[in-house]
Design an enzyme around this catalytic site. Structure first.
Site, mmCIF file in Angstrom:
data_model
loop_
_atom_site.group_PDB
_atom_site.id
_atom_site.type_symbol
_atom_site.label_atom_id
_atom_site.label_comp_id
_atom_site.label_asym_id
_atom_site.label_seq_id
_atom_site.Cartn_x
_atom_site.Cartn_y
_atom_site.Cartn_z
ATOM 1 N N ASP A 65 0.973 -0.686 0.184
ATOM 2 C CA ASP A 65 -0.161 0.030 0.139
ATOM 3 C C ASP A 65 1.091 0.954 -0.005
ATOM 4 O OD1 ASP A 65 -3.111 0.845 0.526
ATOM 5 O OD2 ASP A 65 -1.542 2.583 1.358
ATOM 6 N N ASN B 70 -2.779 13.492 -2.827
ATOM 7 C CA ASN B 70 -3.298 14.373 -4.028
ATOM 8 C C ASN B 70 -4.662 15.213 -3.554
ATOM 9 O OD1 ASN B 70 -3.747 11.718 -5.637
ATOM 10 N ND2 ASN B 70 -5.737 10.353 -4.084
ATOM 11 N N HIS C 96 -4.515 15.340 -8.031
ATOM 12 C CA HIS C 96 -4.595 13.840 -8.429
ATOM 13 C C HIS C 96 -3.547 13.433 -9.743
ATOM 14 C CE1 HIS C 96 -8.352 12.670 -6.240
ATOM 15 N NE2 HIS C 96 -8.560 14.376 -6.758
ATOM 16 N N ASP D 101 -1.446 10.671 -9.143
ATOM 17 C CA ASP D 101 -1.111 9.341 -10.641
ATOM 18 C C ASP D 101 0.144 9.135 -10.538
ATOM 19 O OD1 ASP D 101 -4.059 8.848 -10.447
ATOM 20 O OD2 ASP D 101 -3.767 10.481 -12.286
ATOM 21 N N ASP E 191 -4.442 3.010 -4.003
ATOM 22 C CA ASP E 191 -2.996 3.276 -3.342
ATOM 23 C C ASP E 191 -2.644 1.473 -4.210
ATOM 24 O OD1 ASP E 191 -4.313 2.303 -0.996
ATOM 25 O OD2 ASP E 191 -4.203 4.343 -0.633
#
Length: 303
Positions: free
Chosen positions: A177, A185, A190, A194, A220
């Site tokens: 994770d 974010n 965002h 990414d 994630d």
């Protein structure tokens, strides 16, 4: 598969004795008939494939005009719609794993062939290929990271477990994770989130082998299924991932540091394995690590 259907089979094999042996093995299957076509070299086989349709290809990796995994790749790259089972005298397990990773339905050593086993492998290969064609239509990869998505990972995991049973390899499962994804974010947008996910996927591709199965499950969350020599390999692979990310942080100009939490479990494929339950178990171990990190950060803030 219907009992009375005839399976149109292309056997690409340059050894006359092996061709005769495999033909005899197939003909011993009374409940299934095989329409068998032979080719001694790859060039002739490619010509035959252009002019005919086949249900399955049985392929030897060592031919007069081609050798090794490249033999498989030349056929597979042009005829992806036909399931390929590799029949070979090559005993290198890594070749077998690499072939399956690159798209072979199965890999069988010639000295292991029996009528029952070969029939079962052919039937499974055709059925799996049909399933994969359906899955490919629905997409089994994640556009952002170019890894398997959850659907693709779960379906491919069963194939990897089957192969691990046959070659008597142990399995490791990692649930990984990306820490602080929401914060990245919220603070940086965002697009930056990414970019962090893409980098983690790149790290996983570099840290694990091409024969391992890597998936971006959701948001994630990532998962990796690996073949192991011993349980000690789990910690070594974990540290490899952490070390790679730490080295990135040392040279990165990003305004945030990347880190991951990892849960890993060791599995024996000879036992009955439920891949979803195994993922849940590894997920719980990952959250234990994440909770410990939060406690440690909280205590540092108090100090």
């Amino acid at each position: 598969m219907s009992m009375d259907m005839s399976i149109k089979t292309l056997l690409i094999e340059d050894d006359a004795a092996d061709r005769l042996f495999i033909k005899q093995v197939l003909l011993e299957n009374e409940r299934t008939s095989y329409d068998i076509h032979f080719c001694e070299c790859l060039s002739t086989a490619m010509e035959m494939l252009e002019q005919n349709s086949f249900d399955i290809i049985l392929l030897d990796l060592i031919l007069s005009d081609s050798y090794g995994i490249d033999t498989f790749k030349k056929v597979f790259d042009k005829y992806k719609g036909i399931p390929i089972v590799i029949l070979s005298g090559i005993t290198d397990e890594l070749v077998a794993l690499d072939a399956v990773r690159k798209g072979a339905q199965d890999y069988l050593m010639k000295n292991e062939i029996t009528p029952i086993l070969l029939k079962r492998i052919i039937n499974y290969a055709i059925e799996r290929n049909q399933l994969m064609n359906k899955l490919n239509q629905k997409s089994i990869t994640d556009d952002l990271t170019e890894l398997y998505n959850r659907r693709g990972f779960l379906n491919m995991a069963h194939q990897h477990l089957d192969l691990a049973r046959r070659i008597e390899k142990k399995i490791g499962l990692f649930f990984i994770d990306l820490d602080g994804m929401k914060d990245i974010n919220d603070r940086f947008g965002h697009q930056e989130g990414d970019r962090a996910l893409i980098y983690v996927s790149t790290v996983l591709k570099e840290c694990f082998r091409v024969t391992d199965l890597i998936g971006h499950l959701h948001g994630d969350e990532f998962a990796v299924l690996v073949y192991l020599e011993s349980i000690n390999d789990l910690k070594e692979l974990e540290e490899r991932v952490r070390d790679k990310i730490q080295k990135h942080n040392c040279v990165s100009a990003d305004k945030y540091l990347l880190s991951v939490s990892i849960g890993s479990i060791y599995m024996d494929p000879q036992e009955d394995i439920d891949i979803q339950r195994s993922l849940d178990k590894a997920d719980q171990l990952m959250y234990q690590e994440k909770a410990e990190k939060k406690k440690l950060n909280a205590s540092k803030n108090i100090e």
